[in-house]
Design an enzyme around this catalytic site. Structure first.
Site, short mmCIF file in Angstrom:
data_model
loop_
_atom_site.label_atom_id
_atom_site.label_comp_id
_atom_site.label_asym_id
_atom_site.label_seq_id
_atom_site.Cartn_x
_atom_site.Cartn_y
_atom_site.Cartn_z
N ASP A 44 -6.66 -5.09 5.71
CA ASP A 44 -6.39 -3.68 5.50
C ASP A 44 -6.70 -2.88 6.77
O ASP A 44 -7.84 -2.81 7.21
CB ASP A 44 -7.24 -3.15 4.34
N TYR A 49 -6.94 3.88 12.31
CA TYR A 49 -8.03 2.98 12.69
C TYR A 49 -7.87 2.56 14.15
O TYR A 49 -8.79 1.97 14.72
CB TYR A 49 -8.06 1.73 11.81
N LYS A 74 -1.46 2.24 6.94
CA LYS A 74 -1.42 3.57 6.32
C LYS A 74 -0.82 4.59 7.29
O LYS A 74 -1.06 4.52 8.49
CB LYS A 74 -2.83 4.01 5.91
N HIS A 107 -2.16 7.93 3.73
CA HIS A 107 -3.59 7.79 4.00
C HIS A 107 -4.41 8.95 3.46
O HIS A 107 -5.49 8.75 2.90
CB HIS A 107 -3.81 7.66 5.52
#
Length: 283
Positions: A44, A49, A74, A107
């Site tokens: 994930d 990120y 996301k 997200h």
């Protein structure tokens, strides 16, 4: 590994490996490589990120057939609205180096969510995404946005752990046939949870770690869990939860730990603007 059947007919491994806050300096590549070697088949990540590229390289270099690894990413707030979301989806695929993503999520639930969702629906039809879902939607936010969608989300990824069991949200999701994915399933390393007398007593009884008891409870509740650790022993422990079960009595006792309060409230005024300013995925 157990799998959960999603409402769209796809399946998702019940335990995934989260890479939030793992740096994009080789650390994410090493962590995902290690996770895959330990038996994880669900990774994930997210545009925000900033490590999609290392996730993708680790997946591609693993030698494991692509269809055996479930990859989630996301869409970030900068790319909401139809046209921007189309570009954001393609950007994630390019960074990952993959032909498709198994799951792609909204997200954060702010701004032109319906426009972004339409782009995700079209990308799903085009084969770029297998399943589509949302994240951080409370019952109120879900009931505001989801009736505007043509396609029901397959999942809602939210903070969830024994101290914050999302009981009201689960009623909403269950009525729609959507799965709950739990981030911070160990309470973001909350020692009050990991050292709780009930958790430690069950760990002693079943000869398991506190983390394994918590994750096993969540999986038995029907959640997909996304523990994150770069500690090799913890990584191994977090996936070794399928050789035992909690009794009905133990499950009831664990349910009693719920406080109804988490560390993140998506309904906080100004949250969307704050997050947009804090994370820029492109200029």
């Amino acid at each position: 590994m157990e799998h959960i059947l999603l409402r769209d007919g796809n399946t998702i491994p019940a335990v995934g490996f989260g890479v939030f806050l793992i740096p994009n300096d080789g650390s994410t590549y090493d962590a995902v490589t290690k996770a895959l070697r330990l038996g994880y088949r669900h990774i994930d990540t997210a545009a925000a990120y900033f490590n999609e590229d290392e996730v993708g390289r680790a997946v591609c270099d693993s030698g494991i057939p692509r269809d055996e690894i479930f990859v989630t990413s996301k869409l970030w707030l900068q790319d909401y609205g139809y046209d921007a979301a189309c570009r954001g989806i393609d950007a994630s695929l390019k960074k990952l180096g993959l032909d498709y993503m198994d799951l792609y999520l909204i997200h954060q639930p702010y701004g032109d969510v319906p426009g972004a969702w339409k782009a995700m629906e079209d990308a799903q039809k085009a084969g770029k995404i297998k399943s589509i879902g949302v994240s951080n939607m409370t019952p109120n936010i879900w009931n505001h946005f989801v009736p505007q969608f043509d396609t029901m989300p397959a999942v809602n990824q939210v903070e969830c752990h024994p101290f914050f069991q999302q009981k009201q949200l689960r009623e909403v999701l269950d009525a729609c046939g959507a799965a709950l994915e739990a981030y911070f399933p160990l309470g973001h390393g909350d020692e009050a949870l990991l050292a709780h007398p009930l958790v430690t007593a069950l760990a002693h009884k079943d000869n398991k770690t506190a983390g394994q008891i918590i994750l096993r409870f969540e999986v038995q509740e029907g959640f997909v869990v996304l523990p994150k650790s770069t500690n090799p022993q913890h990584m191994a422990d977090n996936i070794a939860i399928f050789d035992f079960s909690l009794t009905d009595e133990d499950m009831a006792r664990m349910r009693s730990l719920d406080t109804g309060k988490g560390s993140h409230d998506p309904e906080t005024p100004g949250m969307g603007d704050m997050l947009l300013k804090a994370y820029k995925v492109h200029d």
